[in-house]
Design a protein around this motif. Structure first.
Motif, short mmCIF file in Angstrom:
data_model
loop_
_atom_site.label_atom_id
_atom_site.label_comp_id
_atom_site.label_asym_id
_atom_site.label_seq_id
_atom_site.Cartn_x
_atom_site.Cartn_y
_atom_site.Cartn_z
N VAL A 1 63.42 44.74 54.84
CA VAL A 1 64.35 43.67 54.46
C VAL A 1 64.49 42.61 55.54
O VAL A 1 64.65 41.44 55.24
CB VAL A 1 65.76 44.22 54.13
N VAL A 2 64.39 43.00 56.79
CA VAL A 2 64.55 42.02 57.87
C VAL A 2 63.46 42.28 58.90
O VAL A 2 63.20 43.41 59.24
CB VAL A 2 65.89 42.21 58.62
N PRO A 3 62.84 41.24 59.40
CA PRO A 3 61.91 41.46 60.50
C PRO A 3 62.65 42.16 61.64
O PRO A 3 63.84 41.92 61.84
CB PRO A 3 61.52 40.04 60.90
N PHE B 1 65.06 40.56 63.87
CA PHE B 1 66.34 40.10 63.36
C PHE B 1 67.27 41.25 62.99
O PHE B 1 68.31 41.05 62.41
CB PHE B 1 66.13 39.22 62.12
N PRO C 1 70.00 44.18 63.11
CA PRO C 1 71.29 44.13 63.78
C PRO C 1 71.17 44.75 65.17
O PRO C 1 70.47 45.73 65.35
CB PRO C 1 72.19 44.98 62.89
N THR D 1 64.01 34.21 55.67
CA THR D 1 64.31 34.81 56.97
C THR D 1 65.65 34.31 57.49
O THR D 1 66.48 35.07 57.98
CB THR D 1 63.19 34.45 57.98
N GLN E 1 68.58 35.92 55.78
CA GLN E 1 68.81 37.28 56.27
C GLN E 1 69.46 37.24 57.65
O GLN E 1 70.42 37.97 57.93
CB GLN E 1 67.48 38.05 56.35
N GLU E 2 68.95 36.37 58.50
CA GLU E 2 69.53 36.25 59.84
C GLU E 2 71.00 35.87 59.77
O GLU E 2 71.81 36.33 60.57
CB GLU E 2 68.80 35.16 60.64
N VAL F 1 72.87 39.03 59.12
CA VAL F 1 72.84 39.96 60.25
C VAL F 1 73.77 39.47 61.36
O VAL F 1 74.50 40.26 61.97
CB VAL F 1 71.40 40.13 60.75
N ALA F 2 73.78 38.18 61.59
CA ALA F 2 74.62 37.65 62.66
C ALA F 2 76.10 37.79 62.36
O ALA F 2 76.94 37.67 63.24
CB ALA F 2 74.27 36.18 62.91
N GLY G 1 77.23 40.55 61.30
CA GLY G 1 77.49 41.98 61.35
C GLY G 1 77.32 42.62 59.98
O GLY G 1 77.77 43.73 59.74
N LEU G 2 76.66 41.87 59.08
CA LEU G 2 76.44 42.40 57.74
C LEU G 2 75.00 42.88 57.63
O LEU G 2 74.14 42.49 58.41
CB LEU G 2 76.69 41.31 56.68
N ALA H 1 71.34 42.95 56.13
CA ALA H 1 70.44 42.08 55.38
C ALA H 1 70.20 42.70 54.02
O ALA H 1 70.32 43.92 53.85
CB ALA H 1 69.14 41.92 56.14
N VAL H 2 69.89 41.89 53.06
CA VAL H 2 69.64 42.42 51.72
C VAL H 2 68.18 42.24 51.36
O VAL H 2 67.49 41.40 51.92
CB VAL H 2 70.54 41.74 50.66
N ALA H 3 67.75 43.07 50.42
CA ALA H 3 66.33 43.04 50.06
C ALA H 3 66.01 41.77 49.30
O ALA H 3 66.87 41.20 48.63
CB ALA H 3 66.00 44.24 49.20
#
Lengths: 358, 729
Positions: free
Chosen positions: A88-90, A93, A95, B714, B717-718, B721-722, B724-725, B727-729
């Motif tokens: 899902v994420v490289p 990236f 967490p 990308t 997704q970033e 993630v930033a 604190g969640l 990423a989803v498919a």
């Protein structure tokens, strides 16, 4: 990697591992709950920040662990973790998960502007929170989690704007009008002196662990104590505490909302912020509410009694001095302060029992 | 041995001299008016130099002392409806044209100067000093003098920069058959710059009534004509373009007058442009009160020879010989002009603590600084705004974007005769290279102009047309990168004209261009120009992403009194959407963004073709993103209300654009957004844009140089993630 006990709520110093949700040898997926931790406020699920196999449990259920103590060890399976995440994420990236730097270990708290604002509005002390953002940055979800743990907000949404909460900060131009009104109208007035050596030691102990610009003041301790007592007694209509400041124009009161929900650190930050940023408006009719108000004079040896300002209960603390006290038949030197409690006649509830010190 | 045949130029090239008979035949009133004008201008310029020497003129004071014969001789041959513009050295031309305007029947040298003459001199001096009462409220100064009522279109500090603009004014005269002409004055230094030569070409091709008036004073600052060009007889340039050209002694005002009369007759009868090369001499250096010899690039002897041919002396000599006036009258004329200028200066200058200074109350107020950078949009006060979602009329789905462009342009040209479209090949190929102007040339042949390949000239021409106000030009750049070719006209001229000339003059011009990333046209055809135009505050920018929005935004662009860049994208041309079946007459406000997808985890700002792409990706990956189509991109029109409300909700901001990093748009937006929204942000403002280099022709390299769907995914997704969640498919 080591699983450490994060700070799950503001001011949390330790927690009890209520139960482990995984056994040694179990596969743990990213985000999966692995343990329940009991804090002084609530029970919180601890989730895995990275996938792996649970290798070792170091704190047995029912035992307490300090914040940042290693409570278990996770065996990382790189290939598995990588495929799991990179689908899902490289990887770059993913967490931040390994050895997330704790804010407690650095004097600079890394928090998003939004997180800082929500923390301030909700009385959350960022100090000690663990950040979920990049490089351990404290972000909104972290503060919301802490806030939820404290029970100070509902539904996890940001609190109402600070300006609304502080609308009833009131300028009290002088203690004199209150005094004259107090003379004309019946007021209850209690006075005592208390020893404060233990309090000062506690203060030193707390401040030793805190950055220089975030030190707790003597006054903050009285605000916190007053808030807790008022909450426990159920005497006040609100959970707010007033803090009276002496200014060049007289006295100014700021209001700390929901003070009992906040740690002494959070109270200290908020009071500091309010002093800097809030211009007290002139008192309005709707300011006339029961607010327990604290005034701590920092001038050694001089005490001042504030009479029933704003028809509330006012605690004046001052006249700090060294003097001999009788202890076990001996005279010993001690630090004392004088405490005056004045209660306006219109206060709608009786003085709580716990506030009577004789 | 081959045979040779001498080829003859299309147009004549001649030198004109005034004979003694011509001087003898000169009407006395015309002769004395010429002399009086030259004395007024001389005294004015001497006063400017005096004040400059005292440090009271902020900036350069380019005097034309010695060159008055060319300006007065030509201006006096003009009629009030004729127009002029000039360059950095233009006090004399500005004043000559303005004097002809305020004193149409000539000036009686025996009478005191009229209040109008005095007022003209005072307002001009005030402008040169940068004072509020000046013609451009002090904004323009010495090099930007504009008084449209008098036919002064505005002088220009870019060498050759005003020439295409003058041609635009000339186009309007020709379009409306007014018979009026435009003189564009420039120096020998400007003859070799592209703007001038490009304009000569287009003016000749289109038979525009414009006179290219070359003041050949021999020096471009200190560089001689012979150093700059092999053919030093600069009027020769006309031969290349088929322009009738004249060479004349500019120190002889009568000769210039005669040449202008001939040129005017040629131009007023529809025979196209003319060139007049007047040999003149500036007695002083480029600017300031020292002679050129003080700087060593010419000799005192040369200066003395030219000074002996001073146009004021020559004209006076002829008038003396004919006993039209005597030496005493000439001396009185000189004194009267000096006295007037002294009196005017004393009203603007005072002495304070022993020092000369501008009377402080005369400066413009600092609050005037940015006034009139662009218009106030009052033209939109009573128009009907529509949005696709709430549109009451009939909508037709499946309409191709590019067809909508042609349809709305057709509709506007049918209802508004002021609209003129211009560009390369727009009149052929079934509506230009993409079909955006389909059918217009057939229906509006005199308003659909296929231009030569000369972006700088035709853009400037459009600027001159727009400044005139009687027409509303729509120009097309086949590719956005051509803005660099036309950069002077786009940014220095059109973008600054309103502000520079005082804030009150409209510049209703539309520039259409298509972003062509993805078509393999390579480094020099693949720019997104939004970021570059956003640096120019006079320009407005719209970027429609649907056919419906195109209709509303193009209508608004055409209504707007400011220059508007209408951005298109080749990827959108073949896309389809809904457009009204009948009603193409509604507007979409400049300055209104549109939330095209609601969400709560992040706000995405994007525009043009990236709107559709970003929405598709957010849908595909199930990302809870709020996507805003900016639609209006210039600094004045970004819809902060919508953006701020969204970010306050989502606490996260991503800016998505396709183009290269260097010219990208989002940088300034991110800067402004963090200023406005810092306390609401849960992570730094993130951006998606292309690579460092411009896209290459190789398909693989081009794709890698532009922001791709993968880059956007990308980033989405970033963004999670930033927070604190996960990423989803």
């Amino acid at each position: 990697m080591n699983i450490i006990l994060p700070s799950l709520s503001a001011g949390m110093e330790s927690g009890v591992i209520a139960r482990w949700l995984k056994s040694v040898g179990d596969q743990v997926e990213l985000g999966e709950p692995i343990a329940e931790v009991e804090t002084d406020k609530t029970v919180v699920e601890l989730t895995a920040e990275v996938s792996g196999r649970l290798k070792e449990i170091l704190v047995e259920p029912g035992n307490s662990a300090d914040v940042h103590q290693t409570i278990a060890v996770l065996h990382l399976q790189e290939a598995h973790a990588a495929t799991n995440v990179s689908s899902v994420v490289p990887v770059a990236f993913a967490p931040p998960s390994i050895a997330k730097p704790s804010c407690a270990q650095s004097s600079r708290i890394m928090a998003s502007p939004l997180a800082r604002r929500i923390a301030l509005e909700n009385g959350i002390d960022l100090f000690g929170l663990t950040g979920s953002g990049p490089r351990g940055r404290i972000v909104k979800v972290d503060v919301q989690a802490a806030s939820a743990a404290l029970g100070s907000t509902s539904g996890g949404t940001a609190a109402e704007p600070i300006s609304n909460r502080t609308a009833n900060h009131a300028a009290i131009l002088s203690a004199e009008p209150a005094r004259s009104r107090g003379a004309a109208e019946p007021q209850f007035h209690y006075e005592t002196e208390i020893e404060i050596d233990a309090l000062l030691s506690l203060l030193d102990e707390i401040n030793a662990t805190r950055p220089k610009n975030r030190q707790i003041s003597f006054s903050d301790l009285f605000v916190r104590a007053s808030a807790v007592v008022m909450r426990l007694s159920g005497a006040s209509l609100t959970n707010d505490i007033g803090v009276l400041d002496r200014t060049t124009d007289g006295f100014r009161r700021i209001i700390v909302a929901n003070a009992a929900d906040k740690t002494v650190g959070a109270l200290s930050s908020e009071i500091h912020h309010l002093r800097e940023h809030v211009d007290a408006a002139p008192a309005r009719a709707d300011d006339q509410v029961d607010v327990f108000t604290v005034y701590v004079s920092d001038i050694a040896g001089v005490s001042l009694t504030i009479f029933g300002a704003d028809r509330a209960v006012t605690l004046s603390v001052g006249g700090r001095k060294r003097c001999p006290v009788v202890r076990g038949g001996n005279l010993v030197p001690a630090s004392v302060v004088k405490c005056d409690l004045s209660v306006d006649h219109t206060t709608r509830r009786s003085i709580p029992r716990s506030l009577r010190w004789n | 041995m081959p045979e040779y045949k001498d080829l003859k130029p299309l147009a004549p090239w001649r030198e004109i001299k005034a004979s003694r008979d011509d001087w003898a035949a000169l009407e006395p009133e015309l002769g004395t008016t010429m002399l009086t004008q030259m004395h007024l201008i001389r005294a004015f310029e001497e006063k400017v130099l005096e004040l400059a020497a005292q440090g009271l003129v902020h900036g350069p004071a380019h005097s034309a002392i010695g060159q008055e014969g060319g300006a007065v001789g030509s201006a006096i041959a003009m009629r009030p409806g004729d127009q002029v513009n000039g360059s950095h050295r233009a006090h004399h031309q500005f004043l000559a044209k303005a004097l002809c305007f305020v004193e149409r029947d000539g000036i009686d040298y025996q009478e005191p100067f009229s209040g109008e003459v005095r007022h003209l001199a005072k307002r001009t001096l005030a402008e040169i000093l940068g004072l509020a009462q000046g013609f451009c409220k002090g904004r323009g100064g010495s090099m930007h003098l504009r008084w449209p009522e008098s036919g002064n279109l505005g002088t220009n500090a870019i060498v050759g920069g005003g020439v295409p603009i003058a041609a635009g004014a000339a186009w309007v005269h020709r379009h409306f058959n007014t018979g009026n002409v435009v003189y564009t004055f420039f120096g020998d230094g400007a003859v070799n710059i592209g703007s001038v030569l490009e304009t000569m070409n287009i003016a000749a091709a289109w038979k525009l009534p414009i006179c290219f008036f070359i003041e050949n004073n021999g020096y471009a600052v200190s560089t001689t004509v012979a150093e700059s060009t092999a053919e030093t007889r600069l009027s020769s340039r006309g031969l290349a373009f088929g322009i009738s050209s004249f060479k004349v002694d500019g120190m002889d005002p009568l000769a210039v007058y005669l040449a202008s009369e001939e040129a005017n007759a040629h131009m007023r009868t529809g025979h196209g442009p003319t060139i007049i090369e007047a040999d003149v001499y500036r007695f002083f250096h480029q600017n300031g009160a020292l002679p050129g010899s003080a700087f060593g690039y010419r000799t005192k002897q040369e200066e003395a020879q030219w000074r002996a041919r001073d146009p004021l002396i020559q004209a006076a000599q002829h008038l003396l010989e004919r006993q039209i006036l005597g030496e005493g009258a000439i001396a009185r004329l000189r004194d009267q002009a000096l006295e007037m200028m002294n009196a005017i200066a004393s009203e603007l200058i005072e002495t304070s603590e022993g020092k000369r200074r501008i009377v402080p109350s005369l400066w413009p107020d600092e609050s005037f600084r940015d006034f009139g950078v662009r218009g106030n949009l009052e033209e939109f006060d009573h128009v009907r705004f529509e949005e696709e979602e709430t549109f009451g009329g009939q909508l037709k789905p499946g309409v191709k974007f590019v067809d909508t462009i042609a349809d709305v342009m057709d509709r506007r040209m049918a209802t508004d005769p002021r609209i003129v479209v211009m560009g390369e090949d727009i009149h052929r190929l079934k509506g230009g290279t993409n079909g955006a102007t389909r059918g217009l040339a057939r229906k509006y042949p005199d308003r659909c102009l296929g231009t030569p390949i000369c972006e700088n000239a035709f853009t400037g021409l459009a600027g001159g047309m727009a400044a005139d106000g009687r027409v509303r030009p729509v120009i097309e750049f086949m590719y956005p990168d051509f803005v660099w070719v036309a950069a002077d006209q786009v940014f220095n001229q059109i973008g600054k004209a309103r502000h520079m000339f005082g804030g009150g003059n409209a510049m209703p011009l539309v520039l259409r261009t298509k972003v062509a990333m993805g078509t393999g046209y390579g480094s020099q055809h693949s720019m997104d120009p939004a970021g570059i135009f956003a640096t120019a505050p006079g320009w407005r920018i719209v970027a429609p992403s649907t056919p419906f929005d195109y209709v509303g935004l193009m209508n608004s662009a055409l209504l707007c009194n400011d220059p508007v860049l209408v951005l298109e994208h080749v990827d959108l041309y073949s896309s389809t959407g809904s457009t009204p079946t009948e009603d193409l007459d509604f507007y979409i406000p400049l300055g209104k963004a549109k939330i095209v997808r609601t969400g709560s985890r992040m706000t995405i700002l994007t525009y043009l073709s990236m709107v559709r792409t970003t929405v598709q990706l957010a849908d595909e990956h199930g990302i809870d993103a709020e996507i805003i189509d900016l639609r209006s991109l210039d600094r004045a029109s970004v819809d902060w209300q919508t953006i701020e409300a969204s970010v306050r909700k989502t606490n996260n901001l991503l800016i998505v654009e396709q183009g290269a990093a260097g010219t990208s748009y989002g940088g300034w937006l991110a800067d402004e957004a963090q200023r406005r929204l810092f306390d609401w942000l849960d992570q730094p403002i993130q951006r998606v844009h292309g690579a460092d280099a411009s896209p290459s022709i190789s398909k693989v390299l081009e794709a890698a140089a532009c922001a791709r769907p993968g880059d956007i995914t990308t980033a989405l997704q970033e963004m999670l993630v930033a927070q604190g969640l996960r990423a989803v498919a």
